[in-house]
Design a protein around this motif. Structure first.
Motif, PDB file in Angstrom:
ATOM      1  N   ARG A 152       0.833  -1.203   0.000  1.00 26.45           N
ATOM      2  CA  ARG A 152       0.000   0.000   0.000  1.00 26.45           C
ATOM      3  C   ARG A 152       0.873   1.260   0.000  1.00 26.45           C
ATOM      4  NH1 ARG A 152      -5.512  -0.537   1.571  1.00 26.45           N
ATOM      5  NH2 ARG A 152      -6.330  -2.180   0.209  1.00 26.45           N
ATOM      6  N   GLU A 190       2.527   1.589  -3.743  1.00 27.49           N
ATOM      7  CA  GLU A 190       1.672   1.772  -4.922  1.00 27.49           C
ATOM      8  C   GLU A 190       1.841   3.129  -5.618  1.00 27.49           C
ATOM      9  OE1 GLU A 190      -2.007  -1.355  -4.273  1.00 27.49           O
ATOM     10  OE2 GLU A 190      -2.136   0.623  -3.344  1.00 27.49           O
ATOM     11  N   TRP A 248       6.228   0.622  -8.875  1.00 26.96           N
ATOM     12  CA  TRP A 248       5.048  -0.241  -8.810  1.00 26.96           C
ATOM     13  C   TRP A 248       4.125   0.050  -9.998  1.00 26.96           C
ATOM     14  CZ3 TRP A 248       4.506  -4.341  -5.790  1.00 26.96           C
ATOM     15  CH2 TRP A 248       3.256  -4.982  -5.739  1.00 26.96           C
ATOM     16  N   ARG A 283       0.307  -1.026 -12.336  1.00 29.61           N
ATOM     17  CA  ARG A 283      -1.046  -1.570 -12.229  1.00 29.61           C
ATOM     18  C   ARG A 283      -1.053  -3.075 -12.432  1.00 29.61           C
ATOM     19  NH1 ARG A 283      -4.751   2.827 -15.619  1.00 29.61           N
ATOM     20  NH2 ARG A 283      -4.392   4.614 -14.205  1.00 29.61           N
ATOM     21  N   THR A 287      -0.298  -4.649  -9.183  1.00 33.60           N
ATOM     22  CA  THR A 287      -1.474  -4.640  -8.311  1.00 33.60           C
ATOM     23  C   THR A 287      -2.444  -5.742  -8.707  1.00 33.60           C
ATOM     24  OG1 THR A 287      -1.297  -2.270  -7.846  1.00 33.60           O
ATOM     25  CG2 THR A 287      -3.459  -3.283  -7.570  1.00 33.60           C
TER      26      THR A 287
END
Length: 410
Positions: free
Chosen positions: A212, A215, A220, A222, A225
């Motif tokens: 978290r 992100e 990082w 998508r 994620t």
């Protein structure tokens, strides 16, 4: 003669340009929005970051110590679960494997099999690189340290290295761990795995918070994620539907509390707020009222050979569930049964035993390490607005307190 043209910005514009440049160089420090952490306090983290940016000396020293650890963590190898032959077959698999820590070779048997239980005596073989628990622990510690360092400094090197660890363990199809624990806490000569091994992935709870924090970084993506949420979705499915998962959920001691803590955190991490709220909402009647007595003691933890360790360990799981409850609009910190059973009572009972020189239930436990539980009392002081919980930390030596940054609070 006309003088060469020069560009002199008014002071406010110069200041604006400097601030913009600083924001570009240190993206983690540019905003004042709260991080979306689940267990770590977003408010405490954000306030500490602003204080660090304002050159607060106390926070600055903590951040300096953190970045020193992060510089060391940058050298940690990326070591996901290795590919091994599948038991009974030739196919290679990346299944997580660990040894049940209190089981040892039988000295009466030539080959040591089957292993025999020695409760409270940890077999060092369990932490060797023959098994995966040590790798998992190192990865979680490294990722958390690097993610925090990125959050406080904006140095993308930290984010990139933390991301590399997470990708290797959970996102890259070629290296990721199989999302189950069918071979966790094996007992050689007895069986392939045990439901108690599920407690080992409690180590992934701080990884969720670390991600978290990561992100917003440049490292990082998508895709990271999406793949990580897919992994946790598959693992949650295994936890909730497998026989080991169902058995662990039915545990009446710290194993049951940690099972719920994992399910709640992992569900909230991947966006299933309804499941997280459901699990947290059952904590009062299912866990607190069945494990904590009105005087704050936890009998099932006290009966173990290491009562102090297991008391604090279970208390940590309760505080994780309370943190999830807070994110879901539930106040488990102040929940109490009709007879007074509550997390706060457990904190009040355990607090005086945090120091090394306070044996619990007659057991001295000289190897007890209070360091992991310091954040519990920092959070308690914040939640209950009672500095008495910080007084328990005064009994600890400075070296122990220095290992835990002051801005880490469950």
């Amino acid at each position: 003669m006309r003088r060469p043209t020069t560009f002199i910005f008014p002071f406010p514009i110069c200041l604006l340009i400097c601030l913009l440049a600083l924001a570009t160089a240190r993206p983690a420090l540019a905003g004042t929005e709260l991080p979306e952490t689940i267990v770590l306090s977003p408010e405490v983290l954000n306030r500490a970051r602003q204080q660090a940016w304002a050159r607060d000396r106390t926070v600055g020293r903590a951040v300096a110590a953190l970045t020193a650890r992060a510089d060391s963590a940058m050298k940690a190898a990326v070591e996901p679960v290795p590919a091994r032959p599948e038991p009974g077959g030739n196919r290679m698999t990346r299944a997580y494997r660990s040894l049940s820590p209190y089981w040892w070779p039988d000295p009466q048997a030539k080959n040591g099999l089957p292993y025999v239980r020695r409760d409270g005596e940890r077999n060092p073989e369990a932490d060797s690189d023959r098994y995966d628990r040590g790798r998992l622990t190192r990865m979680a510690r490294t990722v958390r340290t690097l993610a925090l360092a990125w959050y406080f400094t904006g140095d993308e090197r930290y984010a990139a290295r933390a991301t590399a660890h997470v990708r290797a363990w959970f996102c890259d199809p070629a290296t990721r761990m199989i999302p189950d624990l069918d071979h966790a806490q094996m007992r050689p000569g007895l069986d392939q795995g045990n439901r108690t091994g599920i407690i080992e992935t409690a180590t992934l709870i701080p990884v969720c918070d670390a991600v978290r924090l990561l992100e917003p970084s440049q490292a990082w993506t998508r895709t990271d994620t999406r793949r990580l949420r897919e992994w946790f979705g598959q693992y949650l499915g295994w936890l909730l539907r497998s026989d080991p998962g169902r058995a662990e959920a039915a545990s009446l001691n710290n194993h049951g509390t940690w099972f719920d803590a994992q399910v709640a955190v992992f569900a909230l991490f991947r966006g299933d707020r309804e499941l997280a709220r459901e699990v947290a909402g059952l904590t009062g009647n299912r866990r607190i009222s069945t494990q904590i007595l009105p005087d704050g003691t936890m009998p099932r933890e006290l009966e173990r050979t290491r009562p102090r360790h297991y008391t604090f360990f279970n208390l940590e799981a309760f505080m994780v569930l309370a943190a999830v409850g807070e994110r879901c609009g539930l106040d488990l910190y102040r929940w109490a049964s009709a007879t007074g059973q509550s997390i706060r009572r457990a904190l009040d009972h355990a607090g005086p035993f945090l120091a090394q020189d306070r044996p619990m239930n007659g057991a001295s436990e000289p190897d007890f390490d209070p360091h992991p539980y310091v954040p519990l009392f920092r959070r308690a002081a914040l939640v209950y607005k009672d500095t008495r919980y910080l007084d328990y930390l005064d009994a600890l030596d400075a070296k122990t307190l220095a290992r835990q940054p002051s801005f880490i609070a469950y």
